[in-house]
Structure formats: structure tokens, C-alpha cells
Design a protein around this motif. Sequence first.
Motif, short mmCIF file in Angstrom:
data_model
loop_
_atom_site.label_atom_id
_atom_site.label_comp_id
_atom_site.label_asym_id
_atom_site.label_seq_id
_atom_site.Cartn_x
_atom_site.Cartn_y
_atom_site.Cartn_z
N ARG A 3 0.83 -1.21 0.00
CA ARG A 3 0.00 0.00 0.00
C ARG A 3 0.87 1.27 0.00
O ARG A 3 0.61 2.20 -0.77
N GLU A 4 1.90 1.29 0.83
CA GLU A 4 2.78 2.46 0.90
C GLU A 4 3.59 2.61 -0.39
O GLU A 4 3.84 3.73 -0.86
N THR A 5 4.00 1.50 -0.96
CA THR A 5 4.74 1.53 -2.21
C THR A 5 3.89 2.15 -3.32
O THR A 5 4.38 2.97 -4.10
N ILE A 6 2.64 1.75 -3.37
CA ILE A 6 1.73 2.31 -4.37
C ILE A 6 1.57 3.82 -4.17
O ILE A 6 1.62 4.59 -5.13
N GLN A 7 1.43 4.25 -2.92
CA GLN A 7 1.30 5.68 -2.63
C GLN A 7 2.55 6.45 -3.10
O GLN A 7 2.43 7.52 -3.70
N LYS A 8 3.71 5.91 -2.84
CA LYS A 8 4.95 6.56 -3.26
C LYS A 8 5.03 6.63 -4.79
O LYS A 8 5.49 7.62 -5.36
N ARG A 26 -3.99 5.46 -9.36
CA ARG A 26 -5.15 5.94 -8.61
C ARG A 26 -6.30 4.96 -8.69
O ARG A 26 -7.07 4.81 -7.73
N LEU A 27 -6.44 4.29 -9.83
CA LEU A 27 -7.47 3.26 -9.96
C LEU A 27 -7.20 2.11 -8.98
O LEU A 27 -8.12 1.62 -8.32
N ILE A 28 -5.94 1.74 -8.85
CA ILE A 28 -5.56 0.70 -7.89
C ILE A 28 -5.92 1.15 -6.47
O ILE A 28 -6.51 0.40 -5.70
#
Length: 150
Positions: A3-8, A26-28
Motif C-alpha cells: 500500500r505504501e509503495t503504491i502511494q509513493k 489511482r485506480l488501484i
Amino acid sequence: MIRETIQKEVIAAMKGGNKERTAALRLIQAKIKDRDIELRTAEKKGEDDEIVTDVLLKMAKQRKESIQMYRDGGREELAAQEEAELAVIEEFLPKQMDEAETKAAIEQVKADTGASSIKDMGKVMAELKNRHGATLDMSRTSGWVKESLQ
């Protein structure tokens, strides 16, 4: 954590001006948030990475089906867009097992569970998903299990 990796990655894509990647990421995030909302009332919640991986696997499966439908319908531009989203989704998924590794896992589970006939397929599939869920393509695996049990 995934989750944090996706945010970064969202922040990096926004700073880099990559609109397609930002949209896919953002879709993810939206799908993960939807799952979080579903799980608010659930009695049993899984590990965070497990939940995110499950969401990503479902998204990847949907994209693969869409790509096939668009190609069959002669809509290459839409298929290309889905492939781009799929590439972003797959960045965050664990490496999938290849055919040889999958068949070895099937044989191991058959030996461990004592499965010998097609009637045991459900038991074998459940154990495979339990042991190797995120690293197996379950749609391809089911065919190999069926073949192995006949």
C-alpha cells in the motif's frame, strides 16, 4: 508494505507528469479503498498485504479478460490501454510461478493430501490456493490439476 509503495509511486508519477501511470495507480488505490470499506463490517480481516494482493490479482484478471474481448472485437486502442494498466498492476504483484513450478506444486499437494481422482480436485485447489495463492494463476492451474487427477 504494498500500500505504501503504491502511494509513493503515485507521487512519483504525478511529479514526473506521467498521466497514464498516475491514472492507473489511482485506480488501484480506489479499488483497495473499496475493499477496505467492504472489510469494515467483516468479522475476519486478513493481513494488509494479503488484502492488497487479492485486489491486484482480481484487477489483473479483469484486465486480461478485457484485453481478450477488445482484441476479438478489433479494438486495439482499448486493448493497448488495458495492457498499460495491467503492466502497472503487475509491478506490485509477486512473481507468478511458471508451468514447471506450478506442476511440481500440484504433485506435492496431491502427495500431501492423498488425492487420486477428479473427486479430490476441490481439496487440491483449496490447498494450492492456501499455500501459493498469490503466486499462482488459478485459472491455468485448475486445468493442470484436472489433467493431473485424471
